[in-house]
Write an enzyme that holds these catalytic residues in place. Sequence first.
Site, mmCIF file in Angstrom:
data_model
loop_
_atom_site.group_PDB
_atom_site.id
_atom_site.type_symbol
_atom_site.label_atom_id
_atom_site.label_comp_id
_atom_site.label_asym_id
_atom_site.label_seq_id
_atom_site.Cartn_x
_atom_site.Cartn_y
_atom_site.Cartn_z
ATOM 1 N N ILE A 34 0.823 -1.211 0.000
ATOM 2 C CA ILE A 34 0.000 0.000 0.000
ATOM 3 C C ILE A 34 0.860 1.265 0.000
ATOM 4 C CG2 ILE A 34 -0.223 0.355 2.514
ATOM 5 C CD1 ILE A 34 -3.280 0.607 2.021
ATOM 6 N N GLU A 99 6.659 -4.793 10.987
ATOM 7 C CA GLU A 99 5.468 -4.040 11.387
ATOM 8 C C GLU A 99 4.230 -4.919 11.454
ATOM 9 O OE1 GLU A 99 5.033 -0.774 8.701
ATOM 10 O OE2 GLU A 99 6.871 0.214 9.394
ATOM 11 N N VAL A 100 4.073 -5.769 10.455
ATOM 12 C CA VAL A 100 2.860 -6.590 10.389
ATOM 13 C C VAL A 100 3.213 -8.016 10.807
ATOM 14 C CG1 VAL A 100 1.034 -7.476 8.899
ATOM 15 C CG2 VAL A 100 1.919 -5.155 8.533
ATOM 16 N N HIS A 104 5.622 -12.210 5.691
ATOM 17 C CA HIS A 104 5.517 -11.693 4.322
ATOM 18 C C HIS A 104 6.909 -11.491 3.758
ATOM 19 C CE1 HIS A 104 5.367 -8.375 7.219
ATOM 20 N NE2 HIS A 104 6.049 -7.639 6.350
ATOM 21 N N HIS A 106 8.813 -9.228 0.927
ATOM 22 C CA HIS A 106 8.731 -8.089 0.011
ATOM 23 C C HIS A 106 9.479 -8.436 -1.274
ATOM 24 C CE1 HIS A 106 7.739 -4.991 3.225
ATOM 25 N NE2 HIS A 106 8.270 -5.935 3.983
HETATM 26 P P1 AMP Z 1 7.186 -4.966 7.466
HETATM 27 O O1 AMP Z 1 7.854 -3.761 8.049
HETATM 28 O O2 AMP Z 1 8.159 -5.909 6.811
HETATM 29 O O3 AMP Z 1 6.276 -5.652 8.473
HETATM 30 O O4 AMP Z 1 6.301 -4.425 6.264
HETATM 31 C C1 AMP Z 1 4.915 -4.266 6.334
HETATM 32 C C2 AMP Z 1 4.468 -3.716 4.994
HETATM 33 O O5 AMP Z 1 3.078 -3.862 4.895
HETATM 34 C C3 AMP Z 1 4.798 -2.234 4.758
HETATM 35 O O6 AMP Z 1 5.608 -2.111 3.594
HETATM 36 C C4 AMP Z 1 3.416 -1.596 4.572
HETATM 37 O O7 AMP Z 1 3.409 -0.554 3.621
HETATM 38 C C5 AMP Z 1 2.578 -2.791 4.125
HETATM 39 N N1 AMP Z 1 1.146 -2.682 4.382
HETATM 40 C C6 AMP Z 1 0.534 -2.343 5.543
HETATM 41 N N2 AMP Z 1 -0.799 -2.373 5.402
HETATM 42 C C7 AMP Z 1 -1.044 -2.765 4.117
HETATM 43 C C8 AMP Z 1 -2.231 -2.998 3.355
HETATM 44 N N3 AMP Z 1 -3.462 -2.826 3.883
HETATM 45 N N4 AMP Z 1 -2.096 -3.397 2.070
HETATM 46 C C9 AMP Z 1 -0.879 -3.551 1.515
HETATM 47 N N5 AMP Z 1 0.276 -3.367 2.189
HETATM 48 C C10 AMP Z 1 0.200 -2.972 3.470
#
Ligand code: AMP
Length: 120
Positions: A34, A99-100, A104, A106
């Site tokens: 996003i 963060e999430v 995942h 990237h």
């Molecule tokens: P990380 O720091 O590796 O956990 O990366 C989390 C990623 O999730 C970041 O690059 C955010 O921009 C992305 N992100 C968070 N919310 C969303 C969403 N709703 N849709 C797509 N990407 C997201």
Amino acid sequence: MAYDRNNVFARILRGELPCSKVYEDEHTLAFRDINPLAPTHILVIPKGEYVSVDDFSQNASEAEIVSLMRAIGHVARAEGVVDDGYRILANHGVAARQEVPHFHIHIFGGRDLGPMLTRR
Ligand code: AMP
């Protein structure tokens, strides 16, 4: 760390939040980040509940692991970033600033990505 079923990617997987999907199979989903940091910035995630690469590498089935790795290659080829080059990255935990809390990977591409990390 227990899996948080309310994290944003869990909500995407349940269809509660939209995503810009680029690939899906039985075990894996890929969608556009996003807040893209490169012309191509795609997230590849397992559909299963795994907090991070540590959890996934220990607890995922071979089918899930194969699916995720194959999806990365498929998405990169479909995006047309193979010839010029691309980068994959997975953050685990605090030092990496994950963060999430749903595993995942990237995929970055579409420009010169610079050095892997900046020196401090
Ligand atoms: P990380 O720091 O590796 O956990 O990366 C989390 C990623 O999730 C970041 O690059 C955010 O921009 C992305 N992100 C968070 N919310 C969303 C969403 N709703 N849709 C797509 N990407 C997201």
